[in-house]
Design an enzyme around this catalytic site. Sequence first.
Site, PDB file in Angstrom:
ATOM      1  N   GLY A  87       1.490 -11.669   0.148  1.00 46.99           N
ATOM      2  CA  GLY A  87       1.697  -9.938   0.149  1.00 46.99           C
ATOM      3  C   GLY A  87       0.762  -9.303  -0.795  1.00 46.99           C
ATOM      4  O   GLY A  87      -0.156  -9.643  -1.247  1.00 46.99           O
ATOM      5  N   LEU A  88       1.474  -8.293  -1.279  1.00 48.33           N
ATOM      6  CA  LEU A  88       0.563  -7.245  -2.430  1.00 48.33           C
ATOM      7  C   LEU A  88      -0.680  -6.919  -2.045  1.00 48.33           C
ATOM      8  O   LEU A  88      -1.709  -7.048  -2.736  1.00 48.33           O
ATOM      9  CB  LEU A  88       0.721  -8.018  -3.639  1.00 48.33           C
ATOM     10  CG  LEU A  88       2.175  -8.380  -4.123  1.00 48.33           C
ATOM     11  CD1 LEU A  88       2.070  -9.078  -5.437  1.00 48.33           C
ATOM     12  CD2 LEU A  88       3.102  -7.130  -4.394  1.00 48.33           C
ATOM     13  N   CYS A  89      -0.987  -6.594  -0.552  1.00 47.07           N
ATOM     14  CA  CYS A  89      -2.198  -6.271  -0.196  1.00 47.07           C
ATOM     15  C   CYS A  89      -2.386  -5.052   0.457  1.00 47.07           C
ATOM     16  O   CYS A  89      -3.023  -4.807   1.738  1.00 47.07           O
ATOM     17  CB  CYS A  89      -2.955  -7.525   0.412  1.00 47.07           C
ATOM     18  SG  CYS A  89      -2.210  -8.197   1.854  1.00 47.07           S
ATOM     19  N   GLY A  90      -1.314  -4.161   0.341  1.00 47.16           N
ATOM     20  CA  GLY A  90      -1.174  -2.871   1.041  1.00 47.16           C
ATOM     21  C   GLY A  90      -0.954  -3.207   2.486  1.00 47.16           C
ATOM     22  O   GLY A  90       0.282  -3.877   2.842  1.00 47.16           O
ATOM     23  N   PHE A  92      -2.320  -4.387   5.049  1.00 47.93           N
ATOM     24  CA  PHE A  92      -3.172  -5.339   5.702  1.00 47.93           C
ATOM     25  C   PHE A  92      -2.412  -6.316   6.637  1.00 47.93           C
ATOM     26  O   PHE A  92      -2.843  -6.443   7.808  1.00 47.93           O
ATOM     27  CB  PHE A  92      -3.850  -6.541   4.574  1.00 47.93           C
ATOM     28  CG  PHE A  92      -4.579  -7.485   5.212  1.00 47.93           C
ATOM     29  CD1 PHE A  92      -5.647  -7.475   5.170  1.00 47.93           C
ATOM     30  CD2 PHE A  92      -3.984  -8.518   5.277  1.00 47.93           C
ATOM     31  CE1 PHE A  92      -6.741  -8.529   5.891  1.00 47.93           C
ATOM     32  CE2 PHE A  92      -4.743  -9.705   5.755  1.00 47.93           C
ATOM     33  CZ  PHE A  92      -5.920  -9.597   5.911  1.00 47.93           C
TER      34      PHE A  92
END
Length: 291
Positions: A87-90, A92
Amino acid sequence: MANLKEVKERINSVSSTQQITKAMKMVAAAKLRRAQDKITQMRPYSQKLSAILNNISSGAEGSTDIVYARERPVERVLVVAITSDKGLCGAFNSNIVKASMLAINEKFSGKQVTVMPIGKKAFDFFKKKDFPLISDHYQLFEEVSFEPVKKAAEEVMEAFVEGTFDQVVLIYNEFKNVATQLVVQEQFLPIARVEQAEGDAQNRQEYIVEPSREYIIEELVPNSLKIQFYKAILDSNASEHGARMTAMSKATDNAAELLKDLKLVYNRTRQAAITNEILEIVAGANALEGN
């Protein structure tokens, strides 16, 4: 107003978070460069191969029956949802999940839908749903290379030829640039027929093929499909790193703004505490003078 200890702890926490997001941004930038190089090198090859294939197959004048282009009444659909492992990709991953569910509930409503999740985020989401899953290849992003992707593509192609599925759709993020990733819903099988305008047909290049046009089509079509599948994986991989780099950049900027506000609160709290101490000292001195 918060006391100095609480504000100081908050400043230290935000500073630590900012260092983490900075490091993640740098890592994503390094991975993005490699992933971007792969997809930019793959696209011209994939596009040229598809153009040659369309040219040759359209020139066959129907004499060659391409098994991967056979159209049947659509009753059984395979949706290949391509997300990331982390995760941690907005937005996406959530964009792919939303697009997949929208396609299933609207476009393929009433059909028998099977999902092939690629990426742990897609697998974690769809395993909680009631859809049949093909979950053998969800870990493709542990090491992005052609061989494991080729096996996944071959399994999908074989299932289509055997009639297990009447249509196969890829849903993934197409890489445009660091800040832009477009959700694409692409028909993988059957191969979409390209309708040529009269002018395009006249300008179509003529290829001399050996040993025969039919043999070339038979060899090119499977390879073209595998490369198309691989290109979708590379697109998604580059998009993931671009989205994470953008998300971590924004998080770092937000942390800087929050630190600015917290330091202002800290200074005001410290000044208020000093002022209270001075007032207490003055009051004590005045009391002693009064005695």
